[in-house]
Design a protein around this motif. Sequence first.
Motif, short mmCIF file in Angstrom:
data_model
loop_
_atom_site.label_atom_id
_atom_site.label_comp_id
_atom_site.label_asym_id
_atom_site.label_seq_id
_atom_site.Cartn_x
_atom_site.Cartn_y
_atom_site.Cartn_z
N THR A 87 0.80 -1.22 0.00
CA THR A 87 0.00 0.00 0.00
C THR A 87 0.84 1.28 0.00
OG1 THR A 87 -0.17 -0.05 2.42
CG2 THR A 87 -1.93 -1.13 1.17
N ASP A 88 2.11 1.20 0.38
CA ASP A 88 2.93 2.43 0.45
C ASP A 88 2.99 3.17 -0.88
OD1 ASP A 88 3.38 1.87 3.09
OD2 ASP A 88 5.56 1.72 2.93
N THR A 89 3.15 2.43 -1.96
CA THR A 89 3.25 3.06 -3.28
C THR A 89 2.24 2.50 -4.27
OG1 THR A 89 4.99 1.51 -3.99
CG2 THR A 89 5.71 3.57 -2.98
N LEU A 90 1.22 1.83 -3.75
CA LEU A 90 0.18 1.26 -4.63
C LEU A 90 -0.42 2.32 -5.54
CD1 LEU A 90 -2.59 -1.24 -3.57
CD2 LEU A 90 -3.19 0.82 -4.86
N GLU A 91 -0.72 3.49 -4.99
CA GLU A 91 -1.38 4.52 -5.80
C GLU A 91 -0.50 4.97 -6.96
OE1 GLU A 91 -1.23 8.73 -3.82
OE2 GLU A 91 -1.30 7.23 -2.21
N GLU A 92 0.82 4.90 -6.79
CA GLU A 92 1.71 5.34 -7.86
C GLU A 92 1.78 4.31 -8.99
OE1 GLU A 92 5.41 7.36 -6.09
OE2 GLU A 92 4.31 6.61 -4.35
N THR A 93 1.96 3.03 -8.64
CA THR A 93 2.01 2.01 -9.69
C THR A 93 0.68 1.91 -10.40
OG1 THR A 93 3.63 0.77 -8.38
CG2 THR A 93 2.58 -0.39 -10.19
N ALA A 94 -0.43 1.99 -9.66
CA ALA A 94 -1.75 1.94 -10.28
C ALA A 94 -1.96 3.13 -11.21
CB ALA A 94 -2.83 1.90 -9.21
N PHE A 95 -1.54 4.32 -10.79
CA PHE A 95 -1.66 5.51 -11.63
C PHE A 95 -0.83 5.36 -12.90
CE2 PHE A 95 -0.15 9.96 -12.52
CZ PHE A 95 -1.36 10.46 -12.98
N LEU A 96 0.40 4.86 -12.76
CA LEU A 96 1.24 4.63 -13.93
C LEU A 96 0.57 3.66 -14.90
CD1 LEU A 96 3.96 4.93 -15.44
CD2 LEU A 96 4.81 3.03 -14.04
N ALA A 97 0.01 2.57 -14.36
CA ALA A 97 -0.69 1.61 -15.21
C ALA A 97 -1.84 2.29 -15.94
CB ALA A 97 -1.19 0.43 -14.37
N GLY A 98 -2.55 3.17 -15.22
CA GLY A 98 -3.67 3.87 -15.85
C GLY A 98 -3.25 4.82 -16.95
N LEU A 99 -2.03 5.35 -16.87
CA LEU A 99 -1.51 6.24 -17.91
C LEU A 99 -1.07 5.47 -19.16
CD1 LEU A 99 0.67 8.68 -15.77
CD2 LEU A 99 -1.57 9.16 -16.79
N LEU A 100 -0.77 4.19 -19.00
CA LEU A 100 -0.21 3.40 -20.09
C LEU A 100 -1.19 2.41 -20.72
CD1 LEU A 100 3.30 2.66 -18.54
CD2 LEU A 100 2.85 4.02 -20.61
N LEU A 101 -2.14 1.91 -19.95
CA LEU A 101 -3.04 0.86 -20.44
C LEU A 101 -4.35 1.46 -20.92
CD1 LEU A 101 -2.53 -1.73 -17.56
CD2 LEU A 101 -1.40 -1.70 -19.79
N GLU A 102 -4.75 1.09 -22.12
CA GLU A 102 -6.03 1.55 -22.63
C GLU A 102 -7.17 0.90 -21.84
OE1 GLU A 102 -6.82 3.75 -24.85
OE2 GLU A 102 -4.79 4.21 -25.54
N PRO A 103 -8.26 1.63 -21.63
CA PRO A 103 -9.41 1.02 -20.97
C PRO A 103 -9.88 -0.20 -21.76
CG PRO A 103 -9.70 3.39 -21.14
CD PRO A 103 -8.50 3.05 -21.97
N GLY A 104 -10.33 -1.19 -21.07
CA GLY A 104 -10.77 -2.44 -21.69
C GLY A 104 -11.12 -3.41 -20.59
N LYS A 105 -10.52 -4.59 -20.63
CA LYS A 105 -10.74 -5.54 -19.56
C LYS A 105 -10.32 -4.92 -18.22
CE LYS A 105 -9.82 -9.62 -22.44
NZ LYS A 105 -8.92 -10.79 -22.64
N PRO A 106 -11.07 -5.18 -17.16
CA PRO A 106 -10.75 -4.55 -15.87
C PRO A 106 -9.36 -4.89 -15.36
CG PRO A 106 -12.93 -5.54 -15.82
CD PRO A 106 -12.28 -6.01 -17.09
N VAL A 107 -8.71 -3.87 -14.78
CA VAL A 107 -7.45 -4.03 -14.06
C VAL A 107 -7.66 -3.42 -12.68
CG1 VAL A 107 -5.01 -3.41 -13.93
CG2 VAL A 107 -6.05 -3.94 -16.15
N VAL A 108 -7.44 -4.21 -11.63
CA VAL A 108 -7.76 -3.78 -10.28
C VAL A 108 -6.56 -4.01 -9.36
CG1 VAL A 108 -9.30 -4.07 -8.31
CG2 VAL A 108 -10.17 -4.41 -10.65
N GLY B 185 -18.33 -7.65 -15.99
CA GLY B 185 -18.32 -6.81 -17.18
C GLY B 185 -18.64 -5.37 -16.88
N ALA B 186 -19.29 -5.10 -15.75
CA ALA B 186 -19.63 -3.72 -15.39
C ALA B 186 -18.40 -2.85 -15.19
CB ALA B 186 -20.49 -3.70 -14.13
N ALA B 187 -17.24 -3.48 -14.89
CA ALA B 187 -16.01 -2.72 -14.66
C ALA B 187 -15.19 -2.53 -15.94
CB ALA B 187 -15.16 -3.42 -13.60
N SER B 188 -15.64 -3.09 -17.04
CA SER B 188 -14.91 -2.93 -18.31
C SER B 188 -14.94 -1.48 -18.76
CB SER B 188 -15.52 -3.82 -19.38
OG SER B 188 -15.37 -5.18 -19.06
N GLY B 189 -13.82 -1.02 -19.29
CA GLY B 189 -13.75 0.32 -19.83
C GLY B 189 -13.61 1.43 -18.82
N LEU B 190 -13.44 1.08 -17.54
CA LEU B 190 -13.33 2.11 -16.50
C LEU B 190 -11.90 2.58 -16.28
CD1 LEU B 190 -15.77 0.74 -13.76
CD2 LEU B 190 -16.22 2.45 -15.52
#
Length: 338
Positions: free
Chosen positions: A95-116, A145-150
């Motif tokens: 959790t110390d840097t979770l928000e940073e790696t998740a944010f980076l993933a969000g900047l690089l990965l196109e919306p599609g299948k859910p990533v959590v 499927g409700a989380a797809s594209g988010l």
Amino acid sequence: MEEAASFAGKVAILTTGGTIASTYDQSSGSVHAALDANVLLAGLPTACLPPVEGRSILTRNSYALSFDDALTIVEAIEETRSRDDIAGVVVTHGTDTLEETAFLAGLLLEPGKPVVFTGAQASADEPDRDGPRNLADAIRVAGTGAASGLGVLVVFDGDILTARDATKRHSSRRHAFTAASGPIGTVDRSVVRITQRPTPFARFCEARLAGPVDLVTLTLGGDDRILKLCAEAGARGIVLAATGRGNATPNIVALISQLSARGVPVLVTSRSPEGRVEPIYGQGGGADLERAGAIFAGDLNGPKARLLLALILGQSTIGNIAALVHSIANSCIEEKVW
């Protein structure tokens, strides 16, 4: 409101270490990451979950992760998500840097299948551990499927948050992650409910981070010594965690003007946990910073702005840095699903 009633298929769990995979080590007298994917999956409840598979990417506490480690995690997500038999991906992370790696993933990965992304505040050998529930909730979100594209999400203590907005607000409590915009959904008694959908923003093509990019927090009575040291040490970019709405001092403004003239971009965020920065004040305040060439980063916090700037500087063709920052800083959650 979208309520998930069934699952779209198999969910892949990628483990990277963190408290959720940590236990107390008697010989060292400390807690550290030790458990692999198989152990974490063995501790899951069996009811109301889609089929799962697990793979260990790293076994490390997140305070020790590097830029390269974060990019390795993003690469593993993309590789796994491309498989036809995978409906979604869950990443367990410290959790110390979770928000940073998740944010980076969000900047690089196109919306599609859910990533959590998810994790835990209590280690795996504590009697009141929160890891199994958080992991089960994350799997349920990734499998629907409700989380797809988010875009990339963070699921923690029953809340579903966007990676752009999720921030660790408490160092030890179970309800560790919040977002100023609030959750976009919840997991309640195994039921996934999506109540809002984020607006899309452009992703980056090249998974490369350039550095060093330094983050400097401004304080009462502070001067420009740390900024000068960063510049002298070869910083390619600087992020200011400025006071209030994005304010500094006249001597810092003068140095920012010099850095901007030399082509070193400076982003302005606030050290306040919520709110946007705006160029309002003079006498060393935000209006002077903007005139000196600083770029205001909206409501992004310092660590996320630092990653964004490092990613921008890592692109083969950088383009207009201010426009790129503003496109991310001005993205928001505005569509409600009722």
